[in-house]
Design a protein around this motif. Structure first.
Motif, PDB file in Angstrom:
ATOM      1  N   ASN A   1     -20.975 -27.629   9.713  1.00 31.48           N
ATOM      2  CA  ASN A   1     -22.058 -27.299   9.217  1.00 31.48           C
ATOM      3  C   ASN A   1     -22.223 -25.710   8.457  1.00 31.48           C
ATOM      4  O   ASN A   1     -21.729 -24.926   9.200  1.00 31.48           O
ATOM      5  CB  ASN A   1     -23.249 -27.203  10.522  1.00 31.48           C
ATOM      6  CG  ASN A   1     -24.712 -26.857   9.829  1.00 31.48           C
ATOM      7  OD1 ASN A   1     -25.233 -27.825   9.311  1.00 31.48           O
ATOM      8  ND2 ASN A   1     -25.292 -25.835  10.665  1.00 31.48           N
TER       9      ASN A   1
ATOM     10  N   SER B   1     -23.155 -19.707  20.960  1.00 36.36           N
ATOM     11  CA  SER B   1     -22.635 -20.765  20.444  1.00 36.36           C
ATOM     12  C   SER B   1     -21.091 -21.148  20.441  1.00 36.36           C
ATOM     13  O   SER B   1     -20.566 -22.260  20.750  1.00 36.36           O
ATOM     14  CB  SER B   1     -22.973 -20.747  18.805  1.00 36.36           C
ATOM     15  OG  SER B   1     -24.270 -20.382  18.621  1.00 36.36           O
TER      16      SER B   1
ATOM     17  N   CYS C   1     -18.173 -26.525  20.421  1.00 32.74           N
ATOM     18  CA  CYS C   1     -17.736 -25.826  19.384  1.00 32.74           C
ATOM     19  C   CYS C   1     -16.429 -25.633  18.951  1.00 32.74           C
ATOM     20  O   CYS C   1     -15.656 -25.036  20.002  1.00 32.74           O
ATOM     21  CB  CYS C   1     -18.465 -24.418  19.554  1.00 32.74           C
ATOM     22  SG  CYS C   1     -18.451 -23.201  18.231  1.00 32.74           S
TER      23      CYS C   1
ATOM     24  N   TYR D   1     -17.502 -20.661  14.945  1.00 36.47           N
ATOM     25  CA  TYR D   1     -18.937 -20.461  14.876  1.00 36.47           C
ATOM     26  C   TYR D   1     -18.763 -18.978  14.125  1.00 36.47           C
ATOM     27  O   TYR D   1     -18.390 -17.912  14.863  1.00 36.47           O
ATOM     28  CB  TYR D   1     -19.755 -20.465  15.980  1.00 36.47           C
ATOM     29  CG  TYR D   1     -21.233 -20.465  15.499  1.00 36.47           C
ATOM     30  CD1 TYR D   1     -22.076 -21.518  15.534  1.00 36.47           C
ATOM     31  CD2 TYR D   1     -21.865 -19.290  15.344  1.00 36.47           C
ATOM     32  CE1 TYR D   1     -23.575 -21.371  15.196  1.00 36.47           C
ATOM     33  CE2 TYR D   1     -23.200 -19.253  15.052  1.00 36.47           C
ATOM     34  CZ  TYR D   1     -24.135 -20.206  14.987  1.00 36.47           C
ATOM     35  OH  TYR D   1     -25.380 -20.010  14.691  1.00 36.47           O
TER      36      TYR D   1
ATOM     37  N   GLU E   1     -19.916 -23.313  10.679  1.00 32.02           N
ATOM     38  CA  GLU E   1     -19.286 -23.623  12.205  1.00 32.02           C
ATOM     39  C   GLU E   1     -18.949 -25.097  11.887  1.00 32.02           C
ATOM     40  O   GLU E   1     -19.179 -25.994  11.093  1.00 32.02           O
ATOM     41  CB  GLU E   1     -20.742 -23.647  12.720  1.00 32.02           C
ATOM     42  CG  GLU E   1     -21.615 -24.309  12.022  1.00 32.02           C
ATOM     43  CD  GLU E   1     -23.396 -24.116  12.856  1.00 32.02           C
ATOM     44  OE1 GLU E   1     -23.636 -24.590  13.690  1.00 32.02           O
ATOM     45  OE2 GLU E   1     -24.123 -23.117  12.059  1.00 32.02           O
TER      46      GLU E   1
ATOM     47  N   TRP F   1     -17.472 -28.330  14.678  1.00 25.47           N
ATOM     48  CA  TRP F   1     -17.826 -29.046  15.922  1.00 25.47           C
ATOM     49  C   TRP F   1     -17.248 -30.301  16.250  1.00 25.47           C
ATOM     50  O   TRP F   1     -16.820 -30.860  14.948  1.00 25.47           O
ATOM     51  CB  TRP F   1     -19.688 -29.179  15.986  1.00 25.47           C
ATOM     52  CG  TRP F   1     -20.406 -28.158  15.846  1.00 25.47           C
ATOM     53  CD1 TRP F   1     -20.931 -27.599  14.651  1.00 25.47           C
ATOM     54  CD2 TRP F   1     -20.771 -27.451  16.773  1.00 25.47           C
ATOM     55  NE1 TRP F   1     -21.554 -26.506  14.986  1.00 25.47           N
ATOM     56  CE2 TRP F   1     -21.571 -26.208  16.283  1.00 25.47           C
ATOM     57  CE3 TRP F   1     -20.882 -27.355  18.286  1.00 25.47           C
ATOM     58  CZ2 TRP F   1     -21.985 -25.301  17.023  1.00 25.47           C
ATOM     59  CZ3 TRP F   1     -21.405 -26.573  19.003  1.00 25.47           C
ATOM     60  CH2 TRP F   1     -22.048 -25.392  18.508  1.00 25.47           C
TER      61      TRP F   1
ATOM     62  N   LEU G   1     -23.084 -30.892  17.498  1.00 26.09           N
ATOM     63  CA  LEU G   1     -23.958 -30.383  16.764  1.00 26.09           C
ATOM     64  C   LEU G   1     -25.458 -30.416  16.942  1.00 26.09           C
ATOM     65  O   LEU G   1     -26.269 -29.468  17.317  1.00 26.09           O
ATOM     66  CB  LEU G   1     -23.736 -30.504  15.391  1.00 26.09           C
ATOM     67  CG  LEU G   1     -24.495 -29.811  13.779  1.00 26.09           C
ATOM     68  CD1 LEU G   1     -24.259 -28.587  14.326  1.00 26.09           C
ATOM     69  CD2 LEU G   1     -24.176 -30.425  12.738  1.00 26.09           C
TER      70      LEU G   1
ATOM     71  N   HIS H   1     -26.391 -28.413  19.990  1.00 18.13           N
ATOM     72  CA  HIS H   1     -26.405 -27.179  19.852  1.00 18.13           C
ATOM     73  C   HIS H   1     -28.055 -26.725  19.390  1.00 18.13           C
ATOM     74  O   HIS H   1     -28.390 -25.583  19.724  1.00 18.13           O
ATOM     75  CB  HIS H   1     -25.461 -26.855  18.754  1.00 18.13           C
ATOM     76  CG  HIS H   1     -25.587 -25.637  17.960  1.00 18.13           C
ATOM     77  ND1 HIS H   1     -25.257 -24.434  18.531  1.00 18.13           N
ATOM     78  CD2 HIS H   1     -25.938 -25.330  16.647  1.00 18.13           C
ATOM     79  CE1 HIS H   1     -25.553 -23.415  17.682  1.00 18.13           C
ATOM     80  NE2 HIS H   1     -25.924 -23.839  16.489  1.00 18.13           N
TER      81      HIS H   1
ATOM     82  N   ARG I   1     -24.164 -30.402   5.743  1.00 15.70           N
ATOM     83  CA  ARG I   1     -23.222 -30.954   6.969  1.00 15.70           C
ATOM     84  C   ARG I   1     -22.381 -31.552   6.178  1.00 15.70           C
ATOM     85  O   ARG I   1     -22.555 -32.327   5.127  1.00 15.70           O
ATOM     86  CB  ARG I   1     -24.239 -31.944   7.853  1.00 15.70           C
ATOM     87  CG  ARG I   1     -23.275 -32.455   8.865  1.00 15.70           C
ATOM     88  CD  ARG I   1     -24.328 -33.141   9.734  1.00 15.70           C
ATOM     89  NE  ARG I   1     -23.664 -34.049  10.481  1.00 15.70           N
ATOM     90  CZ  ARG I   1     -24.049 -34.994  11.028  1.00 15.70           C
ATOM     91  NH1 ARG I   1     -25.498 -34.901  11.348  1.00 15.70           N
ATOM     92  NH2 ARG I   1     -23.372 -36.175  11.502  1.00 15.70           N
TER      93      ARG I   1
END
Length: 104
Positions: A6, A31, A37, A40, A56, A58, A64, A67, A92
């Motif tokens: 992301n 995060s 994760c 990040y 970030e 994931w 995600l 999150h 994304r």
């Protein structure tokens, strides 16, 4: 399971860049502690100090999605209208390549 990236591009409102940066930086530690994760990271544009980027990765789309439901993210989302010019630009991506080998 497909890893998810992301990338968020965020423009601060006039005179709000430092506060936006402070609040974005406060998201990094909690995060990174989330189970899904991978990384990040917060970045600031060299060309325009009002533009911020969160990069970030994931383990999965579910990680995600979780999150965004957590208290630290919900508090940030509530603050967005006072700090951010326009909409958050969230992009994304699904990882296609194999991850880089880890340094040993």
């Amino acid at each position: 399971m497909t890893k998810v990236t992301n990338i968020a591009f965020i423009r601060a409102k006039s005179c709000q860049s430092e506060e936006l940066g402070r609040q974005l930086l406060a998201l990094v530690a909690p995060s990174r502690q989330e189970a899904g994760c991978i990384n990040y990271d917060l970045h600031r544009s060299d060309a325009d100090p009002d533009i911020w980027c969160v990069y970030e990765n994931w383990r999965s789309a579910d990680d995600l999605a979780t999150h965004f439901t957590l208290p630290h993210m919900q508090a940030f989302i509530a603050a967005v209208p006072n700090l951010v010019e326009g909409e958050l630009d969230l992009r994304r991506f699904s990882m296609i390549s194999l991850p880089a080998p880890q340094d040993t």
